[in-house]
Write a protein that holds these residues in place. Structure first.
Motif, PDB file in Angstrom:
ATOM      1  N   ALA A   1       0.831  -1.207   0.000  1.00  0.00           N
ATOM      2  CA  ALA A   1       0.000   0.000   0.000  1.00  0.00           C
ATOM      3  C   ALA A   1       0.865   1.255   0.000  1.00  0.00           C
ATOM      4  O   ALA A   1       0.576   2.220  -0.724  1.00  0.00           O
ATOM      5  CB  ALA A   1      -0.927  -0.011   1.210  1.00  0.00           C
TER       6      ALA A   1
ATOM      7  N   TRP B   1      -1.727   5.388   1.231  1.00  0.00           N
ATOM      8  CA  TRP B   1      -1.261   5.470   2.616  1.00  0.00           C
ATOM      9  C   TRP B   1      -1.684   6.802   3.214  1.00  0.00           C
ATOM     10  O   TRP B   1      -1.534   7.851   2.583  1.00  0.00           O
ATOM     11  CB  TRP B   1       0.259   5.325   2.636  1.00  0.00           C
TER      12      TRP B   1
ATOM     13  N   THR C   1      -3.707   0.289   4.973  1.00  0.00           N
ATOM     14  CA  THR C   1      -3.496   1.605   4.355  1.00  0.00           C
ATOM     15  C   THR C   1      -3.228   2.691   5.396  1.00  0.00           C
ATOM     16  O   THR C   1      -3.149   3.861   5.060  1.00  0.00           O
ATOM     17  CB  THR C   1      -4.719   2.002   3.511  1.00  0.00           C
TER      18      THR C   1
END
Length: 404
Positions: A55, A61, A97
């Motif tokens: 991610a 992110w 994430t």
């Protein structure tokens, strides 16, 4: 009001949808299997760490944080469809994430109210996903739906604060990477203004006097991916005065600033949960026969699916309107809408999930499908971040005020 997705949102949606299909959904059964072999159920399965790295590599992110210095710099309206996508796998997707509660709210608090040292020491490692955190507000001995009831004492003693109290359902506290609590308590319990009695302080997890008493279950689930929920005792735990977040007496206002975005984030993810429930309903309906025809030919199933689709479309529009208002007139200007979605969304999604469980029969309540766990999470949100009745009370009083 214009809810059309802009170019950046479309780009991130496409990347996130592909990430979900390629990595997240296939990882769900893998994560469950790996967790059974871990020494501690609170550790992250190896696949979670792999997904976090992927991610980050893809730029998926810290999407939740509107501050462009620390986060993705997205508006609420831009983040809404992304949170909805992550809500389709609410245990894994937000975690990998770095968009999972309670860390999201804590990072927002440190971004808005933390000083330079607090940001360096705690915000930066949280943003990097190196540590986890917990938010300690709810208490078992009072009605915490009224935050002014909180009894935890934060007493100044020279250059230190002494914290004494008992908290429970402290999300994230069981995770081995949880290094910091944001604790809400009273620094001025006799103050005239009941909304200026509270303050927030940063309490490191390893502070003497901080004891994790037990893990709390939610409908039998322990919510491992988000670090669980704990009962925590603070027995004369001491921290430097420099650990005060904001100012003394500012705790109630900080809590409100924290909960506004948190409430809409929950509702965004709930819509994703409902969308996954509809998908599972449809797949189940076309794959099963009963009484001489497929479930997809049964009239009651038609009603369930149609009602679910209508409900989701209505909820999405209200959530998008709320996000737009938060972006244009601020959280205070969107107060009515924030409360409206907090009342409407969990209730409606619980009903959709209930129908999906019914359609799956015994499978619906089993671990073979995500529906039971989704149901538990959605039902909990009728209590978390303020129970429905508190929001109804406030919303009704605001409506009635115009006629008094």
């Amino acid at each position: 009001m214009d809810f059309a997705f802009d170019a950046r949102t479309e780009e991130l949606r496409a990347k996130l949808l592909a990430f979900m299909d390629e990595y997240v959904y296939p990882a769900e059964p893998v994560a469950h299997e790996q967790r059974e072999r871990l020494a501690s159920p609170w550790e992250n399965p190896p696949v979670v760490e792999e997904l976090k790295a992927e991610a980050r590599r893809q730029g998926l992110w810290n999407l939740f944080l509107p501050d462009s210095e620390y986060g993705a710099g997205l508006t609420n309206l831009q983040y809404a469809p992304l949170a909805e996508i992550m809500g389709r796998s609410p245990q894994l997707a937000p975690t990998v994430t770095n968009c999972a509660a309670p860390d999201t709210g804590n990072m927002e608090v440190l971004t808005q109210f933390g000083d330079e040292q607090q940001r360096k020491q705690w915000l930066e490692p949280l943003l990097a996903g190196e540590i986890r955190s917990a938010f300690a507000m709810t208490e078992p001995d009072v009605a915490s739906s009224d935050a002014t009831n909180i009894t935890t004492h934060i007493e100044r003693d020279g250059d230190e604060y002494v914290i004494t109290g008992r908290k429970w359902y402290i999300s994230g506290a069981m995770h081995p990477d949880c290094k910091i609590f944001i604790v809400m308590g009273k620094t001025d319990p006799e103050g005239e203004d009941i909304r200026r009695q509270q303050s927030m302080v940063l309490v490191p997890h390893d502070t003497p006097g901080v004891t994790i008493k037990r893990a709390m279950q939610v409908f039998g689930y322990e919510d491992h991916y988000h670090g669980g929920h704990a009962e925590v005792v603070f027995d004369h735990a001491r921290v430097p005065v420099a650990n005060l977040v904001g100012e003394e007496g500012g705790g109630f206002a900080i809590a409100q600033a924290r909960l506004g975005p948190g409430r809409i984030h929950h509702c965004m993810r709930l819509i994703g949960m409902a969308e996954r429930a509809i998908e599972l309903m449809c797949r189940r309906a076309v794959s099963r026969n009963a009484f001489g025809k497929s479930l997809a030919q049964q009239g009651v199933v038609h009603n369930w699916i149609a009602d679910a689709r209508v409900t989701v479309e209505q909820l999405r529009l209200l959530v998008l309107k709320t996000a737009w208002l938060m972006d244009t007139v601020g959280n205070r200007g969107a107060h009515t809408e924030i409360q409206s979605i907090k009342i409407a969304t969990p209730r409606a999604v619980v009903d959709i999930l209930d129908r999906a469980i019914q359609l799956h029969g015994a499978g619906g309540v089993s671990q073979d499908f995500p529906l039971a766990e989704l149901y538990a999470g959605a039902r909990t949100l009728m209590i978390a971040d303020g129970p429905d009745e508190v929001h109804q009370r406030s919303l009704a009083r605001r409506e009635l005020k115009r006629y008094l």
